[in-house]
Design an enzyme around this catalytic site. Structure first.
Site, PDB file in Angstrom:
ATOM      1  N   HIS A 198     -17.435  -6.337 -66.873  1.00 33.69           N
ATOM      2  CA  HIS A 198     -18.601  -5.548 -66.461  1.00 33.69           C
ATOM      3  C   HIS A 198     -19.621  -6.545 -65.954  1.00 33.69           C
ATOM      4  O   HIS A 198     -20.099  -7.388 -66.737  1.00 33.69           O
ATOM      5  CB  HIS A 198     -19.163  -4.761 -67.645  1.00 33.69           C
ATOM      6  CG  HIS A 198     -18.162  -3.829 -68.251  1.00 33.69           C
ATOM      7  ND1 HIS A 198     -18.096  -2.492 -67.924  1.00 33.69           N
ATOM      8  CD2 HIS A 198     -17.161  -4.045 -69.143  1.00 33.69           C
ATOM      9  CE1 HIS A 198     -17.105  -1.921 -68.603  1.00 33.69           C
ATOM     10  NE2 HIS A 198     -16.517  -2.847 -69.353  1.00 33.69           N
TER      11      HIS A 198
ATOM     12  N   GLU B   6     -10.186   2.063 -76.992  1.00 39.40           N
ATOM     13  CA  GLU B   6     -10.970   0.914 -77.502  1.00 39.40           C
ATOM     14  C   GLU B   6     -11.417   1.301 -78.914  1.00 39.40           C
ATOM     15  O   GLU B   6     -10.988   0.720 -79.897  1.00 39.40           O
ATOM     16  CB  GLU B   6     -12.173   0.631 -76.587  1.00 39.40           C
ATOM     17  CG  GLU B   6     -13.058  -0.517 -77.063  1.00 39.40           C
ATOM     18  CD  GLU B   6     -14.313  -0.698 -76.191  1.00 39.40           C
ATOM     19  OE1 GLU B   6     -14.667   0.215 -75.429  1.00 39.40           O
ATOM     20  OE2 GLU B   6     -14.962  -1.771 -76.314  1.00 39.40           O
TER      21      GLU B   6
ATOM     22  N   ASP C 181     -14.578  -8.763 -70.603  1.00 38.79           N
ATOM     23  CA  ASP C 181     -15.384  -7.557 -70.842  1.00 38.79           C
ATOM     24  C   ASP C 181     -16.868  -7.793 -70.527  1.00 38.79           C
ATOM     25  O   ASP C 181     -17.306  -7.505 -69.410  1.00 38.79           O
ATOM     26  CB  ASP C 181     -15.198  -7.066 -72.293  1.00 38.79           C
ATOM     27  CG  ASP C 181     -15.433  -5.559 -72.446  1.00 38.79           C
ATOM     28  OD1 ASP C 181     -15.631  -4.872 -71.434  1.00 38.79           O
ATOM     29  OD2 ASP C 181     -15.399  -5.068 -73.599  1.00 38.79           O
TER      30      ASP C 181
HETATM   31  N1  ADE Z   1     -19.564  -1.003 -70.945  1.00 43.43           N
HETATM   32  C1  ADE Z   1     -19.626  -2.342 -70.979  1.00 43.43           C
HETATM   33  N2  ADE Z   1     -18.728  -2.815 -71.854  1.00 43.43           N
HETATM   34  C2  ADE Z   1     -18.071  -1.751 -72.368  1.00 43.43           C
HETATM   35  C3  ADE Z   1     -17.018  -1.585 -73.301  1.00 43.43           C
HETATM   36  N3  ADE Z   1     -16.456  -2.623 -73.919  1.00 43.43           N
HETATM   37  N4  ADE Z   1     -16.608  -0.344 -73.582  1.00 43.43           N
HETATM   38  C4  ADE Z   1     -17.189   0.705 -72.995  1.00 43.43           C
HETATM   39  N5  ADE Z   1     -18.167   0.607 -72.111  1.00 43.43           N
HETATM   40  C5  ADE Z   1     -18.598  -0.617 -71.783  1.00 43.43           C
HETATM   41 ZN    ZN Z   2     -15.159  -2.781 -70.857  1.00 46.29          ZN
END
Ligand code: ADE
Ligand code: ZN
Length: 355
Positions: free
Chosen positions: A32, A213, A291
């Protein structure tokens, strides 16, 4: 399943792995860009724009990076992004990431960005995409890093907001290759966005989604069956459903796993409890990614080296496979993939010959 080249992986000693993990070419598929915003840049931009932050200084902000779950992180992550106002801010953030990626031997990166985080604050999507696409062009030219953008919908917001975001972004269609789904997973199942994804599919966009997740394996299934995604972001909770694990292996669905993130957000208690080796051994197409590296304590090479240090069962063959998977699971062209995989093979052949 990937047929591995004839390389003497077993000859490579474990002691050689940290340097090899850093040196091997790789792709990053789960990053991200707002999560690469380092505290120093947050404070510099806040000062430049006169934005007030609820933290006294960089150290105080860093001290707040003690998360108990995904939501506790997201609250701080969205607050950090509030300093991004102009195209130049987005470009500076992305260039800082690309410089780190180049240093980590990332040859190709597919970057998530969250337009709604910015449009909700009055920053137009045109500003966001102008800054990010400018950095993507510079990354290729100045650093030799290939990159593309993936527009993510915030799943805690509604379908109408996602559709409006898509419409606002379509004039810049040439600057992004696909769409993703992120933010608070629990209670926001993939099927909430079935019609948005159907439209994106008609538009020829690549499709990915965060699933499994914190959320249950059922979310991985609906991401595949309802949204028709090509990759699953995270996906580590698939192990709660053995039939799903078998399916993911059979269909070679890529999982973009983020080990340091998983520990920081308490998905696993510690890195040595991570299921990455088990997923690889079950035949899943696993990749390693960072991430939100500015928040989780390491960029992609740190994710590789720390995971290998914590899981002694991981081998040189696993290292090769993870990097190879990262290229194969990317949305890059076949010619580029062939070049990167040839380079990967050469690096491992040399390491085996030296051993
Ligand atoms: N936005 C940024 N990182 C994230 C993650 N690990 N899971 C969900 N949304 C996100
Ligand atoms: Zn993510």
């Amino acid at each position: 399943m990937t047929t591995l080249p004839d390389i003497a992986f077993d000859a490579i000693p474990r002691a050689a792995l940290p340097a090899l993990l850093r040196r091997m070419p790789k792709a990053e598929l789960h990053l991200h860009i707002e999560g690469s915003l380092e505290p120093e840049l947050i404070f510099a931009l806040a000062q430049q724009h006169g934005v007030a932050l609820p933290y006294a200084d960089v150290e105080a902000l860093r001290r707040a990076y003690a998360f108990t779950d995904l939501q506790s992180f997201l609250d701080i992550y969205y607050a950090g992004a509030s300093v991004l106002l102009q195209a130049a801010d987005f470009e500076a953030m992305a260039m800082a990431y690309f410089e780190r990626a180049a240093a980590d031997n990332v040859r190709h990166a597919e970057l998530f960005f969250d337009p709604q985080t910015h449009t909700e604050r009055g920053v137009p999507v045109s500003t966001v995409i102008e800054g990010l696409s400018g950095a993507v062009a510079r990354a290729k030219q100045e650093l030799g890093v290939s990159a593309s953008l993936i527009l993510c919908f915030l799943r805690h917001l509604d379908e109408a907001s996602a559709f409006a975001t898509l419409e606002a972004a379509l004039p810049f269609r040439q600057h992004f290759i696909g769409v993703g789904l992120d933010s608070s997973e629990r209670g926001n199942p993939p099927e909430k966005f079935a019609r948005v994804y159907a439209r994106c599919r008609e538009l020829g966009l690549h499709l990915v989604a965060h699933a499994g997740e914190e959320g249950p394996p059922a979310y991985i299934e609906t991401a595949l069956d309802v949204l028709k995604v090509e990759r699953i972001d995270h996906g580590v909770r698939c192990v709660d459903d053995p039939a799903l694990v078998q399916r993911l292996a059979r269909e070679q669905v890529p999982l973009t796993v983020c080990p340091l993130s998983n520990v920081k957000l308490c998905v696993f208690d510690a890195l040595d409890k991570h299921n990455l080796k088990a997923l690889l051994d079950a035949g899943l197409k696993v990749t390693i990614n960072s991430d939100d590296p500015a928040y989780f304590g390491g960029y992609v090479n740190a994710n590789y080296t720390e995971t290998f240090a914590a899981l002694p069962a991981l081998t040189a063959r696993d290292a090769y496979l993870l990097a190879r998977n990262s290229f194969e699971a990317s949305f890059a062209g076949d010619a580029d993939k062939a070049v990167w995989i040839a380079e990967l093979d050469a690096v491992f052949r040399e390491a085996a010959a030296r051993a």
